[in-house]
Write a protein that holds these residues in place. Structure first.
Motif, short mmCIF file in Angstrom:
data_model
loop_
_atom_site.label_atom_id
_atom_site.label_comp_id
_atom_site.label_asym_id
_atom_site.label_seq_id
_atom_site.Cartn_x
_atom_site.Cartn_y
_atom_site.Cartn_z
N ALA A 57 6.65 -10.32 -0.02
CA ALA A 57 5.21 -10.73 0.56
C ALA A 57 4.37 -11.15 -0.07
N SER A 58 3.42 -12.46 0.47
CA SER A 58 2.47 -12.88 -0.55
C SER A 58 1.34 -11.78 -0.60
N VAL A 59 0.90 -11.46 -1.71
CA VAL A 59 -0.30 -10.70 -1.69
C VAL A 59 -1.76 -11.26 -2.45
N THR A 60 -2.50 -11.47 -1.87
CA THR A 60 -3.66 -12.24 -2.20
C THR A 60 -4.95 -11.38 -2.28
N VAL A 61 -6.04 -11.99 -2.80
CA VAL A 61 -7.43 -11.12 -2.64
C VAL A 61 -8.30 -12.32 -2.36
N PRO A 62 -8.69 -12.46 -0.83
CA PRO A 62 -9.61 -13.40 -0.49
C PRO A 62 -11.12 -13.27 -1.05
N ASP A 63 -11.43 -11.92 -1.02
CA ASP A 63 -12.76 -11.85 -1.51
C ASP A 63 -12.66 -10.17 -2.24
N ALA A 64 -13.97 -9.91 -2.60
CA ALA A 64 -14.01 -8.64 -3.53
C ALA A 64 -13.57 -7.30 -2.74
N ARG A 65 -13.56 -7.44 -1.40
CA ARG A 65 -13.29 -6.08 -0.77
C ARG A 65 -12.18 -6.23 -0.09
N THR A 66 -11.33 -7.22 -0.14
CA THR A 66 -10.01 -7.34 0.74
C THR A 66 -8.86 -7.82 -0.05
N VAL A 67 -7.77 -7.15 0.38
CA VAL A 67 -6.51 -7.44 -0.01
C VAL A 67 -5.65 -7.92 1.10
N LEU A 68 -5.02 -9.14 1.00
CA LEU A 68 -4.15 -9.59 2.17
C LEU A 68 -2.75 -9.53 1.99
N ILE A 69 -1.77 -9.06 2.95
CA ILE A 69 -0.53 -8.88 2.44
C ILE A 69 0.24 -9.76 3.56
N GLN A 70 0.74 -10.90 3.23
CA GLN A 70 1.55 -11.68 4.42
C GLN A 70 3.10 -11.49 4.11
N PRO A 71 3.83 -10.76 4.64
CA PRO A 71 5.39 -10.51 4.58
C PRO A 71 6.08 -12.17 4.85
N TRP A 72 6.95 -12.22 4.43
CA TRP A 72 7.75 -13.36 4.48
C TRP A 72 8.61 -12.92 5.88
N GLU A 73 8.91 -11.82 6.15
CA GLU A 73 9.55 -11.84 7.33
C GLU A 73 8.69 -10.72 8.27
N LYS A 74 8.26 -11.06 9.40
CA LYS A 74 7.33 -10.22 10.30
C LYS A 74 7.84 -8.77 10.65
N LYS A 75 9.05 -8.75 10.78
CA LYS A 75 9.60 -7.52 10.82
C LYS A 75 9.27 -6.45 9.75
N LEU A 76 8.87 -7.02 8.45
CA LEU A 76 8.47 -6.03 7.38
C LEU A 76 7.30 -5.04 7.68
N ILE A 77 6.35 -5.84 8.33
CA ILE A 77 4.87 -5.25 8.59
C ILE A 77 5.02 -3.76 8.84
N PRO A 78 5.53 -3.14 9.62
CA PRO A 78 5.66 -1.59 9.86
C PRO A 78 6.04 -0.94 8.44
#
Length: 186
Positions: A57-78
């Motif tokens: 997944a792509s792991v980013t920090v858009p602001d000081a209080r949030t981490v976003l994880i965007q999996p390359w495959e949606k079925k990995l979310i769970p």
């Protein structure tokens, strides 16, 4: 016969590893600010093999209080959500079907003090390791002296090992002071 440079170089290499390990341990301590490092060591089952989240997944920090994880495959979310919950890092993941969001709550004074204790514990472990390396190096000089190293050379080597130990202890103290400051800054 072992020469003093070999003993000192070996000690320096082991002390470097100890300081590196401390730095990695301190990175995983959450200081109230979002960081991708909080996911270090969390693995998910990806087609039968344990894989770090950062590799699926792509792991980013858009602001000081949030981490976003965007999996390359949606079925990995769970699977990613479950891995984060099982890892017990104190964060609850929420997803919108596209990505997972980790909201970092502000730290309470009590939690900050707990984290400082944890950081000091890591520092003490590193100090013990450094002292152990110093002791083994001094024993190596004593053994080398028995095997024919001149006594003054062995004593000089022991003095050098003490100076190296002091230098690495200073590095540990500086790393701990910086992390404590980061944790206690509101």
């Amino acid at each position: 016969m072992t020469d003093s440079k070999t003993i000192i170089d070996a000690a320096k290499a082991r002390m470097d590893k100890t300081v590196e390990h401390l730095d990695e341990a301190l990175l995983t301590v959450r200081a109230g600010k979002a960081s991708t490092n909080i996911l270090n060591g969390i693995m998910i089952d990806y087609y039968g093999s344990e894989t770090p989240i950062s590799q699926v997944a792509s792991v980013t920090v858009p602001d000081a209080r949030t981490v976003l994880i965007q999996p390359w495959e949606k079925k990995l979310i769970p699977a990613i959500e479950k891995a984060i919950l099982v890892a017990n890092i104190g964060l609850t993941p929420s997803n919108n079907g596209e990505m997972i969001r980790l909201s970092i709550p502000p730290l309470t004074e009590e939690r900050r003090k707990e984290l400082v204790k944890q950081v000091r514990g890591e520092g003490e472990t590193a100090r013990i390791s450094i002292r152990s390396i110093r002791r083994e190096s001094i024993e190596a000089f004593k053994k080398a002296q028995k095997d024919g190293m001149p006594e003054d050379m062995a004593k000089d080597g022991e003095d050098k090992i003490q100076k190296v130990t002091d230098k690495y202890s200073q590095k540990i103290d500086e790393a701990l002071a910086a992390k404590e400051k980061e944790i206690m800054t509101v």
